[in-house]
Design a protein around this motif. Structure first.
Motif, mmCIF file in Angstrom:
data_model
loop_
_atom_site.group_PDB
_atom_site.id
_atom_site.type_symbol
_atom_site.label_atom_id
_atom_site.label_comp_id
_atom_site.label_asym_id
_atom_site.label_seq_id
_atom_site.Cartn_x
_atom_site.Cartn_y
_atom_site.Cartn_z
ATOM 1 N N THR A 80 9.004 15.407 37.678
ATOM 2 C CA THR A 80 8.602 16.606 36.939
ATOM 3 C C THR A 80 8.250 17.759 37.871
ATOM 4 O O THR A 80 7.687 18.750 37.428
ATOM 5 C CB THR A 80 7.377 16.300 36.060
ATOM 6 O OG1 THR A 80 6.326 15.865 36.912
ATOM 7 C CG2 THR A 80 7.677 15.240 35.032
ATOM 8 N N ALA A 82 5.869 17.880 39.751
ATOM 9 C CA ALA A 82 4.419 18.048 39.780
ATOM 10 C C ALA A 82 3.943 18.117 41.226
ATOM 11 O O ALA A 82 2.958 18.776 41.530
ATOM 12 C CB ALA A 82 3.730 16.903 39.058
ATOM 13 N N ARG A 97 0.606 18.644 35.203
ATOM 14 C CA ARG A 97 1.990 18.318 34.926
ATOM 15 C C ARG A 97 2.313 16.860 35.275
ATOM 16 O O ARG A 97 3.267 16.285 34.754
ATOM 17 C CB ARG A 97 2.896 19.249 35.720
ATOM 18 C CG ARG A 97 4.349 19.103 35.306
ATOM 19 C CD ARG A 97 5.273 19.869 36.195
ATOM 20 N NE ARG A 97 5.252 21.300 35.919
ATOM 21 C CZ ARG A 97 6.061 22.165 36.517
ATOM 22 N NH1 ARG A 97 6.926 21.746 37.404
ATOM 23 N NH2 ARG A 97 5.991 23.448 36.240
ATOM 24 N N CYS A 98 1.504 16.287 36.163
ATOM 25 C CA CYS A 98 1.781 14.935 36.660
ATOM 26 C C CYS A 98 1.751 13.937 35.497
ATOM 27 O O CYS A 98 0.823 13.935 34.701
ATOM 28 C CB CYS A 98 0.732 14.569 37.697
ATOM 29 S SG CYS A 98 0.878 12.901 38.301
ATOM 30 N N ILE A 99 2.786 13.090 35.427
ATOM 31 C CA ILE A 99 2.812 12.097 34.356
ATOM 32 C C ILE A 99 2.273 10.743 34.828
ATOM 33 O O ILE A 99 2.222 9.787 34.067
ATOM 34 C CB ILE A 99 4.237 11.909 33.776
ATOM 35 C CG1 ILE A 99 5.210 11.463 34.869
ATOM 36 C CG2 ILE A 99 4.720 13.189 33.112
ATOM 37 C CD1 ILE A 99 6.570 11.020 34.334
ATOM 38 N N ARG B 116 -0.085 8.948 32.521
ATOM 39 C CA ARG B 116 -0.273 9.889 31.431
ATOM 40 C C ARG B 116 0.886 9.784 30.455
ATOM 41 O O ARG B 116 1.768 10.639 30.448
ATOM 42 C CB ARG B 116 -0.344 11.324 31.975
ATOM 43 C CG ARG B 116 -1.468 11.551 32.956
ATOM 44 C CD ARG B 116 -2.819 11.387 32.327
ATOM 45 N NE ARG B 116 -2.991 12.252 31.185
ATOM 46 C CZ ARG B 116 -4.095 12.919 30.927
ATOM 47 N NH1 ARG B 116 -5.146 12.799 31.713
ATOM 48 N NH2 ARG B 116 -4.174 13.687 29.880
ATOM 49 N N ARG B 119 2.044 12.713 28.475
ATOM 50 C CA ARG B 119 2.815 13.792 29.077
ATOM 51 C C ARG B 119 4.238 13.367 29.399
ATOM 52 O O ARG B 119 4.926 14.028 30.186
ATOM 53 C CB ARG B 119 2.166 14.227 30.386
ATOM 54 C CG ARG B 119 0.786 14.801 30.226
ATOM 55 C CD ARG B 119 0.288 15.163 31.603
ATOM 56 N NE ARG B 119 -1.086 15.619 31.573
ATOM 57 C CZ ARG B 119 -1.831 15.717 32.664
ATOM 58 N NH1 ARG B 119 -1.324 15.378 33.825
ATOM 59 N NH2 ARG B 119 -3.059 16.155 32.580
ATOM 60 N N ASN B 122 7.103 15.697 29.742
ATOM 61 C CA ASN B 122 7.243 16.610 30.876
ATOM 62 C C ASN B 122 8.527 16.356 31.648
ATOM 63 O O ASN B 122 9.027 17.226 32.345
ATOM 64 C CB ASN B 122 6.049 16.457 31.828
ATOM 65 C CG ASN B 122 4.852 17.237 31.339
ATOM 66 O OD1 ASN B 122 4.929 17.845 30.280
ATOM 67 N ND2 ASN B 122 3.774 17.221 32.089
ATOM 68 N N LEU B 125 10.617 18.625 29.825
ATOM 69 C CA LEU B 125 10.175 20.017 29.895
ATOM 70 C C LEU B 125 10.260 20.585 31.314
ATOM 71 O O LEU B 125 10.528 21.758 31.507
ATOM 72 C CB LEU B 125 8.729 20.132 29.391
ATOM 73 C CG LEU B 125 8.512 19.722 27.940
ATOM 74 C CD1 LEU B 125 7.033 19.725 27.595
ATOM 75 C CD2 LEU B 125 9.273 20.674 27.024
ATOM 76 N N HIS B 126 9.966 19.728 32.300
ATOM 77 C CA HIS B 126 10.002 20.194 33.692
ATOM 78 C C HIS B 126 10.858 19.259 34.522
ATOM 79 O O HIS B 126 10.362 18.619 35.446
ATOM 80 C CB HIS B 126 8.582 20.216 34.290
ATOM 81 C CG HIS B 126 7.590 20.954 33.465
ATOM 82 N ND1 HIS B 126 7.503 22.317 33.460
ATOM 83 C CD2 HIS B 126 6.645 20.516 32.600
ATOM 84 C CE1 HIS B 126 6.548 22.691 32.633
ATOM 85 N NE2 HIS B 126 6.013 21.621 32.090
ATOM 86 N N ASP C 35 -8.007 17.462 29.299
ATOM 87 C CA ASP C 35 -7.244 18.329 30.180
ATOM 88 C C ASP C 35 -7.892 19.698 30.280
ATOM 89 O O ASP C 35 -7.987 20.289 31.344
ATOM 90 C CB ASP C 35 -5.810 18.490 29.657
ATOM 91 C CG ASP C 35 -4.991 17.255 29.967
ATOM 92 O OD1 ASP C 35 -5.566 16.337 30.587
ATOM 93 O OD2 ASP C 35 -3.814 17.209 29.596
#
Lengths: 225, 436, 748
Positions: A80, A82, A97-99, B116, B119, B122, B125-126, C35
């Motif tokens: 990502t 990140a 952003r880190c998953i 996560r 997320r 993501n 998305l990214h 968050d």
């Protein structure tokens, strides 16, 4: 644009670990317990490891932090983006952003990226000592040394407020600032007049595991004659 | 309306007490896993016993294992279809179902492993296309889509047949799924063509999937991960475990639904021979991989090598070797032991062994990092074991459920088959081949 | 069939959808809120810095406290302080954890259950002072009715403490700090100079260290660390060479170019052995020694007779060639220095200073200087006093613990209850419920360092006069007392001479008086710019000059802001002058050849007799406890301060990768006999107890010895101290822990 680099003189380094504590307090790195530490859950951005270095009969104590590679193996594999190499050569991490896939931690040959297995926890009484300049990481994300990037931002702000260019002394990471043996030198590697650039050219200088092509910007000076 | 394949249709429409008991038992395991997962979501991955530098463990092992097993299906059935192996007809559906279902658990284990999971999107998305993990996301998505279609297309005529003899919710469901199949020659022609295209398409996709899974490891510079043969090695391992999974599933379905008429000893023998070939191939790859590491004597590589062959991972490694090579080779190389029972024992052994292989690829490399940081002995936590059990139970449950909704044997394909006896596909080149 | 939804279906599907959406949304919101909290965190406040002085050791490093919106977040070195120069060691930085320690005492309390489970009742400070004063008043009349123990410090506040208790007829004793002051008496014996030795490590080119923990915590931690860095890689001289003679592979031994394993007794022999080679080979500068010779001739005769390399080699196990080489290296170095630990026994300190004299290190750059003028510390040892109490030789009515835990230095934990039993009443002023406070009847916690007014004389490291002076850097967090104010309140309540002795109301007054004294002295200067620049300016202006401040108030404010006062003028010839006045060197003259004796010479247990007999063929039965175990406290642990600092516990066992662990160092061959792998969990068993530890292989450690790290913490010290491991002192039972203990080590 500056290329920030860190030189650690292993001959001067006494292994006192003042830098380790400085890093911990500066960057809001949570504390461990014996159990969590034993299970590989010690949170640390900077630690002392016993490394077998060429030409030394016994293992040397090596302060180990993110080596801030110019070709970081960790950023390539992040699905990502990140973690990425910022324009000043600092390996940065976008925590929101880190998953938490931990691919970067596995790709790093220095094993310096740490993961928030649980939500970081401070006793209530100790919560005020957290540094408001550094964000708290939620559970489930990866973190690592940023060369105290927040200090760079603050130094820039100060310089701008004073209407001048940023000076070499303005930006120093917490570990370098505290090193009692004066074993750590920080600065701009691209500036030929900087102390780090001079030391990086020393015959004692080496980059750890540079044979892997990681091109670290943390440079060690060999111990011994 | 009576049917020539009443034996196939009957288990779909009736649900017996044995089925219920199993469903409840497996459902309980799944429910327990759901509790474990909630626990993990609440506490974070701290609920596992992972730590630095062993960042990946049981979940990633399961991920690689499930993706491997998924090759069972589509790949085998596609290849057999393309080479027009007639004996394939009763087993293709069984294999394809494994593929589709198991893929969900492969992907699911990655989600379980995320710090996560909220997320996860993501990744879309990214996206960062230099990451092998993104290659994985792409190829698995394609594979899941392709193999679902590949499962669905041959189901259409059978669904239509069921539509015609059911009502109620089943009727409604079959009507939707049959998409107006009435068996006209034009429909038949289109179906055959679509199946043919998918069969060709699915093979490179399947190969790419497991290659990319291996590249997640091989693209790093970690000792004993950074290997050029990992792509083919993983593909071979995948087909290997896939065939073993089919045999196991076949034996169970045959026994439970009394399909002895369809699933004959010859099927087991033929698949057993395929498994034997894969056993030898697996041994060849493993030998090549370990020999080069050992001979090269690179210290970091050797540290991992020693940890596997004589260090803390030795019991797992040698258990893997015995169950992946010794047991199947001994059983399958001998025609007298290549019976249904024999092939099933060999298959279960291979499945256990391949799981161990995935584990001994993932964990020992991480336990012996290049940097001299503190390592520890990884033993999965109750949460990890529970989730693993839950995955297997949920897979079995879904598979059972599938057999209660759709025919597990492709009826129309059996009917379309030329009335020739089942022949061994590789009989001639092998001296111990089964005579027709 | 019908496509209509039944009501039942509708409720089912609708309910399931609502439940799913709600649960999903709840989960999403929880995560989103977490968050948001994380993202909202960097709310920059106003950054300010306050000055204070580190009190984790006697080094007196200047500290800057970083405050965000007035809340302390980090400690850093004070760049103006000549000792710290902007740097701070691990312990110094961890002091902020002591301020925030969640297990700190919140205010005065009294014990309500003397035996069994401790139970405490909170008191207001007025009640507490009245009660304590009552007890003290009753005790004053009795001789030695009050025994007072505190950490050894120098400075006006420590003087005020002493004045107060002397007025109360108390018997005072101090927990010694490992500073150069402890070596002062030995230097005086040899040279007649009354003062503390100053080791000029920075400018030395060759250091022969007899157990001096140079890179760990020698004399003045941060100062020594910096000196070591410059000794190794300073500009202007080649890389300094370090030879460490140590009983175990300490961090210094690891850093050294050469490490010789020798016990303290063997180190003395080795020192004289080197001296004897220097003299035999005529490698001493006799012309320089001549005028200061004193009893040199007698010394030379005896040493060369008794300490021949062969004798020394057989007594220490160090080969003759090594002894010869060490002596020759030492003599041929341009600026050799022989170093010793502050708590070395007198015999070793004497031997080391003798060697320094022989290699011409006195009053030489890179050698040893003397700093006279500071009050001489000839003070009663708190440990002795505690032993007296434990044994019942001393039965005080009131026992007072200052702000440290003298009990930690005791050998056996069992002593604690004996001490409590032999005192009528125990008062602790410690801010923490440490081992000593845990036996107290009465807790009167005082402020921690960064909350306090400070005026201390840093331990001698700098060749200069300095006083570290600051005001509180941060507001008081809990209901703790200012120490001097507490004494004054007690004095007022007690009355009489005690009240008269208190010429202050609070620490602020004591500090203010000191500042006025400094202002009137009209010399020196507040800490200014960086130390180096200041030094050059001093040299340029030729030594002393009156402080540049215009008014006394301006001077006082300036000193409090920068954190101290310094007069860098230093007479580098004090040793020579003292020697002239003293009539030359008074060498300790050895009367007999070095004894070949076993180091474990504690009164013989049968096991140890078996040990000592390694000349005899191996006994038929192997001894039950074949190993000699030494205990040491790792450098990152501060036995004189608060132990409840998690950041420091994480440093334990590093760099071996054993954070939080106690470890035992073993010779690899000894370990191999027991099949103990490096890093394996082991059990150490003595005649008294057994504990668990992690084995670490150390090549070069004598095969019959083992070294065990330990943290002198008790379960009451706090949540982290409780986690860090068993009380190692149990192994020693009743024996003194300073001696090696006979043990066996096996895999657990």
């Amino acid at each position: 644009m500056a290329r920030w680099g860190l030189v650690i003189d292993l001959d001067r380094c006494t292994g006192c670990q003042a830098c380790v504590v400085a890093c911990k307090h500066e960057n809001n790195v949570p504390f461990s317990t014996p159990e969590t530490a034993r299970g590989g859950r010690l949170m640390t951005w900077l630690q002392l490891v016993a490394a077998d270095l060429p030409g030394r009969p016994t293992a040397s104590a090596l302060p180990l932090m993110c080596q801030q590679c110019d070709r970081p193996p960790c950023t390539d594999v992040c699905p990502t983006s990140a973690t990425y190499l910022n324009p000043e050569g600092i390996v940065a991490q976008i925590y929101p952003r880190c998953i938490g896939c931990r691919y970067c931690t596995n790709a790093c040959p220095y094993a310096v990226k740490v993961f928030n297995w649980t939500a970081p926890d401070w006793p209530d009484a100790m919560a005020p000592m957290r540094n408001p300049d550094v964000s708290l990481r939620p559970k489930g994300v990866v973190e690592t040394c940023t060369f105290c990037h927040h200090r760079l931002i603050a130094a820039r702000e100060r310089a701008r407020a004073a209407g001048r260019e940023i000076a070499p002394d303005d930006y120093v990471p917490a570990c370098v600032a505290t090193c009692p043996a004066e074993a750590m030198v920080f600065g701009d590697l691209s500036d030929p007049h900087s102390e780090v650039a001079a030391l990086a050219g020393s015959p004692r200088a080496f980059r750890w595991m540079e044979e892997l092509g990681t091109q670290p910007k943390v440079i060690y000076l060999r111990e011994g004659e | 309306m009576s049917d020539a394949h009443e034996a196939v249709i009957q288990p779909i429409l009736t649900i017996g007490p044995v089925f219920r008991r199993w469903a409840v038992a497996l459902g309980a395991v799944v429910a327990w896993a759901a509790i474990a997962w909630s626990w993990q979501l609440w506490h974070g991955l701290g609920a596992t016993n992972l730590g630095r530098p062993i960042y990946w463990g049981l979940y990633i092992t399961n991920f690689v294992f499930f993706i491997g097993v998924s090759h069972a299906g589509t790949l085998i059935s596609a290849i057999l279809r393309i080479v027009q192996a007639e004996w394939r007809r009763p087993i293709t559906r069984m294999a394809e179902v494994i593929t589709v279902l198991v893929l969900f658990f492969g992907v699911g284990n990655v989600v379980l492993d995320l710090g996560r999971p909220d997320r996860a999107l993501n990744v879309i998305l990214h996206p960062h296309f230099r990451s092998p993990l993104l290659w994985d996301v792409s190829s698995i998505t394609v594979y899941l889509t392709a193999s679902s279609i590949y499962l669905y297309l041959p189901l259409i005529p059978d669904i239509a047949r069921l539509r015609d003899r059911t009502s109620g919710w089943r009727g409604r469901l079959y009507r939707r799924l049959a998409i107006g199949w009435s068996g006209t020659p034009r429909q038949w022609q289109r179906l055959e063509r679509a199946i043919g295209v998918m069969a060709v398409l699915v093979i490179p996709i399947a190969v790419s999937v497991h290659t990319v899974v291996s590249w997640v490891f091989a693209m790093t510079i970690q000792p004993m991960w950074h290997s050029t043969i990992f792509g083919p090695y993983f593909v071979v391992g995948a087909i290997f475990s896939g065939i073993a999974a089919i045999i196991t599933a076949m034996a169970i379905v045959r026994r439970v639904y009394h399909l002895e008429r369809y699933l004959r000893p010859e099927h087991f023998s033929n698949l057993g021979l395929l498994l034997l070939v894969m056993t030898c191939l697996w041994f060849y790859f493993t030998f090549a991989e370990y020999l080069t590491t050992w001979y090269g004597h690179e210290p970091r590589e050797l540290a991992v090598f020693n940890a596997k062959l004589s260090g803390p991972f030795a019991p797992l490694f040698w258990m893997m070797f015995v169950s992946c090579f010794v047991v199947p080779f001994v059983i399958l190389a001998n025609p007298r032991t290549r019976t249904i029972a024999g092939t099933v024992v060999a298959s279960i052994s291979v499945n256990v062994g391949m799981w161990l292989e995935r584990f001994t690829i993932v964990v020992p490399s991480l336990s012996n990092p290049r940097a001299p940081v503190l390592t520890f002995m990884y033993r999965p936590s109750w949460v990890e074991w529970s989730l693993m059990a839950g995955c297997f139970a949920a897979f079995a449950l879904l598979y059972m459920g599938f057999t209660k909704v759709f025919p597990i044997i492709s009826m129309w394909e059996l009917e379309a088959a030329a009335p020739v006896p089942v022949r061994p596909v590789v009989a001639a080149p092998l001296p111990m081949g089964v005579r027709p | 069939m019908s496509d209509n939804l039944t009501r039942r279906d509708f409720l089912l599907y609708g309910g399931a959808t609502i439940a799913g959406v709600t649960l999903g949304e709840l989960g999403r919101r929880t995560l989103a809120a977490a968050d948001a909290r994380a993202a909202a965190w960097p709310s920059r406040g106003v950054e300010t810095w306050a000055t204070t002085v580190c009190r984790e050791c006697a080094g007196g490093c200047g500290v800057r406290v970083r405050l965000m919106d007035g809340v302390p977040v980090k400690l850093e070195g004070n760049p103006l302080c000549p000792v710290a120069r902007g740097k701070l060691c691990a312990k110094g930085q961890a002091a902020i954890e002591s301020y925030y320690d969640p297990d700190r005492l919140v205010g005065p309390a009294r014990r309500t259950a003397r035996s069994g489970q401790p139970a405490w009742t909170r008191l207001t400070s007025t009640e507490a002072i009245a009660l304590a004063a009552e007890r003290l008043r009753q005790a004053i009349a009795t001789p030695a009715g009050i025994v007072v123990l505190a950490a050894d410090e120098r400075g006006p506040l420590a003087d005020a403490w002493t004045r107060f208790w002397r007025a109360a007829n108390a018997r005072l004793a101090w927990t010694p700090m490992p500073t150069a002051a402890r070596l002062g008496p030995r230097l005086e014996v040899l040279t007649g100079a009354q003062g503390d030795p100053v080791f000029d490590l920075e400018r030395a080119t060759y250091v022969l260290s007899f157990g001096a923990p140079i890179v760990e915590d020698w004399l003045s931690g941060v100062w020594t660390q910096r000196s070591f860095g410059r000794f190794r890689r300073g500009s202007g001289h080649a890389r300094g060479r370090l030879v460490q003679i140590d009983s175990r592979r300490s961090a210094t031994a690891r850093k050294a170019d050469e490490w010789l394993a020798a016990t303290v007794e063997q180190q003395v022999i080795l020192a004289y052995g080197v001296a004897s080679v220097l003299l035999r080979e005529n490698r001493v500068d006799r012309a320089k020694l001549e005028p200061l010779a004193g009893n040199f001739d007698a010394f030379e005769r005896q040493v060369t007779t008794y300490y021949t390399p062969d004798n020394v080699a057989s007594a220490t196990g160090v080969p003759v060639v090594t002894i010869l080489r060490l002596a020759r290296e030492l003599a041929s170095a341009s600026r050799p220095l022989v170093a010793v630990n502050a708590d070395a026994p007198a015999a070793l300190a004497d031997a080391v200073f003798t060697l320094d004299a022989l290699v011409g290190a006195f009053d030489r750059p890179g050698g040893v200087f003397a700093k006279t003028g500071d009050p001489v510390l000839d003070r009663a040892d708190a440990v002795e006093a505690l032993r007296d109490v434990a044994a019942g030789r001393l039965r005080p009515k009131v026992l007072v613990f200052g702000d440290s835990s003298p009990l930690r230095a005791l050998d056996a934990p069992a002593d604690a209850s004996a001490i409590a039993a032999n005192c009528d009443f125990v008062i602790s002023l410690s801010p923490y419920l440490d081992e000593s406070a845990a036996i107290a009847d009465f807790l009167l916690p005082v402020d921690v360092a960064i909350e306090s007014w400070q005026a201390m004389l840093p331990a001698t490291a700098v060749a200069a006069d300095l006083v570290a002076v600051t005001r509180p850097a941060v507001p008081r967090r809990l209901e703790t007392q200012d120490r001097a104010a507490l004494l004054q309140s007690l004095g007022t309540a007690i009355g009489g001479s005690v009240e008269a002795a208190c010429d202050w109301r609070s620490s602020e007054d004591v500090v203010g008086a000191e500042l006025k004294r400094l202002a009137r002295a009209a010399r020196g200067t507040p800490y200014a710019t960086t130390y180096e620049t200041n030094w050059v300016r001093q040299l340029e202006s030729g030594g002393w000059w009156a402080s540049p401040a215009d008014s006394e108030q301006e001077f006082v404010d300036r000193v409090l802001t920068v954190g101290g006062w310094i007069d860098p003028w230093f007479d580098p010839n004090q040793l020579t002058e003292a020697l002239h006045a003293h009539g030359g060197l008074a060498f300790p003259i050895p009367e007999s050849p070095p004894a070949v004796r076993d180091v474990a010479a504690s009164p013989a247990t049968s096991e140890e007799v078996a040990l000592a007999a390694d000349v005899v063929p191996a006994p038929v039965e192997p001894p039950r406890f074949p190993l000699k175990l030494f205990a040491f406290t790792p450098a990152t642990v501060n036995p004189a301060g608060n132990l409840n600092q998690p950041a420091l516990f994480e440093l334990l066992g590093q760099p071996e990768g054993k954070p939080w662990r106690l470890w035992v160092e073993l010779n690899p061959e000894t370990a191999a006999q027991q099949d103990i792998a490096n890093g394996a969990a082991v059990r150490i068993t003595s005649a008294h107890a057994s504990i668990d530890a992690v084995a670490v292989h150390v090549t070069g450690l004598p095969p019959e010895t083992a070294a065990l790290s330990f943290v002198p913490g008790g379960p009451t010290d706090g949540r982290w101290a409780r986690l860090v491991g068993p009380d190692v002192r149990q192994l020693w039972g009743e024996d003194p822990a300073s001696r090696p203990c006979a043990v066996r080590i096996a895999r657990s």
